[in-house]
Scaffold this active site. Structure first.
Site, short mmCIF file in Angstrom:
data_model
loop_
_atom_site.label_atom_id
_atom_site.label_comp_id
_atom_site.label_asym_id
_atom_site.label_seq_id
_atom_site.Cartn_x
_atom_site.Cartn_y
_atom_site.Cartn_z
N GLY A 48 0.77 -1.24 0.00
CA GLY A 48 0.00 0.00 0.00
C GLY A 48 0.80 1.29 0.00
O GLY A 48 0.31 2.31 -0.47
N ASP A 103 0.77 3.25 4.38
CA ASP A 103 -0.34 3.89 3.68
C ASP A 103 -1.42 4.28 4.69
O ASP A 103 -1.96 5.38 4.65
CB ASP A 103 -0.92 2.96 2.60
CG ASP A 103 -1.29 1.57 3.12
OD1 ASP A 103 -0.94 1.22 4.26
OD2 ASP A 103 -1.93 0.82 2.36
N ASP A 106 -4.85 1.31 10.66
CA ASP A 106 -6.25 0.96 10.89
C ASP A 106 -6.34 0.39 12.31
O ASP A 106 -6.36 1.15 13.28
CB ASP A 106 -6.66 -0.03 9.79
CG ASP A 106 -8.12 -0.43 9.82
OD1 ASP A 106 -8.95 0.37 10.28
OD2 ASP A 106 -8.44 -1.53 9.36
N LYS A 134 -6.88 5.96 10.94
CA LYS A 134 -8.28 5.85 11.38
C LYS A 134 -8.26 5.73 12.90
O LYS A 134 -8.20 4.61 13.42
CB LYS A 134 -8.92 4.58 10.81
CG LYS A 134 -9.13 4.53 9.32
CD LYS A 134 -9.82 3.20 8.96
CE LYS A 134 -9.86 2.92 7.49
NZ LYS A 134 -10.28 1.53 7.17
N PHE A 156 -13.92 2.13 4.94
CA PHE A 156 -12.97 1.51 4.02
C PHE A 156 -12.65 2.46 2.88
O PHE A 156 -13.54 3.06 2.28
CB PHE A 156 -13.54 0.19 3.47
CG PHE A 156 -12.50 -0.59 2.73
CD1 PHE A 156 -11.56 -1.33 3.42
CD2 PHE A 156 -12.43 -0.55 1.35
CE1 PHE A 156 -10.57 -2.03 2.75
CE2 PHE A 156 -11.44 -1.25 0.66
CZ PHE A 156 -10.51 -1.99 1.36
N ASP A 163 -5.83 -0.77 -1.82
CA ASP A 163 -6.62 -1.61 -2.73
C ASP A 163 -7.92 -2.09 -2.11
O ASP A 163 -8.08 -2.12 -0.89
CB ASP A 163 -5.81 -2.85 -3.12
CG ASP A 163 -5.72 -3.86 -1.98
OD1 ASP A 163 -5.28 -3.47 -0.88
OD2 ASP A 163 -6.12 -5.03 -2.18
N ARG A 169 -5.36 0.35 -6.67
CA ARG A 169 -4.13 0.99 -6.16
C ARG A 169 -3.66 2.11 -7.07
O ARG A 169 -2.95 3.01 -6.65
CB ARG A 169 -3.00 -0.04 -6.05
CG ARG A 169 -3.23 -1.13 -5.03
CD ARG A 169 -1.92 -1.89 -4.79
NE ARG A 169 -2.14 -3.17 -4.12
CZ ARG A 169 -2.25 -3.32 -2.80
NH1 ARG A 169 -2.20 -2.27 -2.02
NH2 ARG A 169 -2.42 -4.51 -2.28
P1 IMP Z 1 -3.98 -2.65 10.41
O1 IMP Z 1 -3.02 -3.76 10.71
O2 IMP Z 1 -5.40 -3.00 10.77
O3 IMP Z 1 -3.57 -1.30 10.97
O4 IMP Z 1 -4.07 -2.53 8.84
C1 IMP Z 1 -3.01 -2.08 8.11
C2 IMP Z 1 -3.09 -2.50 6.66
O5 IMP Z 1 -4.39 -2.93 6.24
C3 IMP Z 1 -2.77 -1.28 5.84
O6 IMP Z 1 -1.38 -1.15 5.63
C4 IMP Z 1 -3.57 -1.52 4.58
O7 IMP Z 1 -2.79 -2.26 3.66
C5 IMP Z 1 -4.75 -2.34 5.02
N1 IMP Z 1 -5.93 -1.48 5.23
C6 IMP Z 1 -6.42 -1.01 6.39
N2 IMP Z 1 -7.50 -0.23 6.21
C7 IMP Z 1 -7.69 -0.20 4.86
C8 IMP Z 1 -8.66 0.46 4.01
O8 IMP Z 1 -9.57 1.20 4.46
N3 IMP Z 1 -8.49 0.27 2.67
C9 IMP Z 1 -7.53 -0.51 2.13
N4 IMP Z 1 -6.62 -1.14 2.88
C10 IMP Z 1 -6.70 -0.99 4.23
#
Ligand code: IMP
Length: 178
Positions: A48, A103, A106, A134, A156, A163, A169
């Protein structure tokens, strides 16, 4: 375009490329000040972060190195909570100033996993620079998160490196699911 469809799902514009560029420029200026004379290593979290990394690094004019790590944790629009390393960190981070480039943050699971791996190499410092954050989705605080492009609602998003099931992307703007 304000409304688009990616793989059968509808999205509407959230952040235009022009705003991304302006914000990226400001973060670059801040990094030039904060890391003056320190030669940091930027490590992008693939896939990402590839567009953000490319644009960010062009705004950085201090000496620096660039590397990448690839992990996988996402399927569809739900995070699985488990993170798998598909190719690893550079192994020369001891005593370095490390800047992880994401990127989006979350739940924070991915970063927690990578931060542990980086800390094990005893770097001089670690900071995280993420284009998107977020706050409402974060499950554990990340004190290293020092540079954030935009805080967004817990929705999302797709585009500019992010993606939806592998697609989108290449969009230059960022869109949110409707
Ligand atoms: P986390 O581990 O939940 O913080 O997620 C991190 C990864 O999940 C990011 O680096 C993204 O690749 C993917 N991700 C999280 N939220 C989104 C979204 O809203 N759209 C697309 N990819 C996401």
């Amino acid at each position: 375009m304000n409304n688009i469809e990616v793989n059968g799902k509808n999205f509407e514009i959230l952040i235009e490329n022009d705003s991304i560029n302006k914000r990226t420029r400001l973060i670059g200026i801040q990094l030039n000040v904060d890391y003056e004379n320190r030669c940091p290593i930027f490590i992008g979290v693939l896939n990402g972060s590839f567009l953000f990394m490319a644009d960010l690094i062009k705004e950085v004019d201090i000496a620096c190195e660039v590397g990448f790590i690839r992990v996988a944790s996402y399927q569809g629009t739900e995070t699985t909570g488990t993170v798998k390393e598909t190719f690893g960190l550079p192994d020369n981070l001891h005593d370095r100033d490390v800047i992880l480039v994401e990127d989006i943050v979350d739940t924070g699971h991915t970063l927690h996993y990578i931060l542990e791996k980086v800390k094990a190499q005893k770097p001089a410092s670690i900071a995280v620079c993420s284009l998107l954050f977020k706050p409402a989705a974060l499950q554990k605080p990340i004190e290293e998160l020092k540079y954030v492009g935009f805080e967004i609602p817990n929705e999302f998003v797709v585009g500019y490196g992010l993606d939806y099931d592998g697609l989108g992307r290449n969009l230059s703007d960022i869109y949110r699911a409707v």
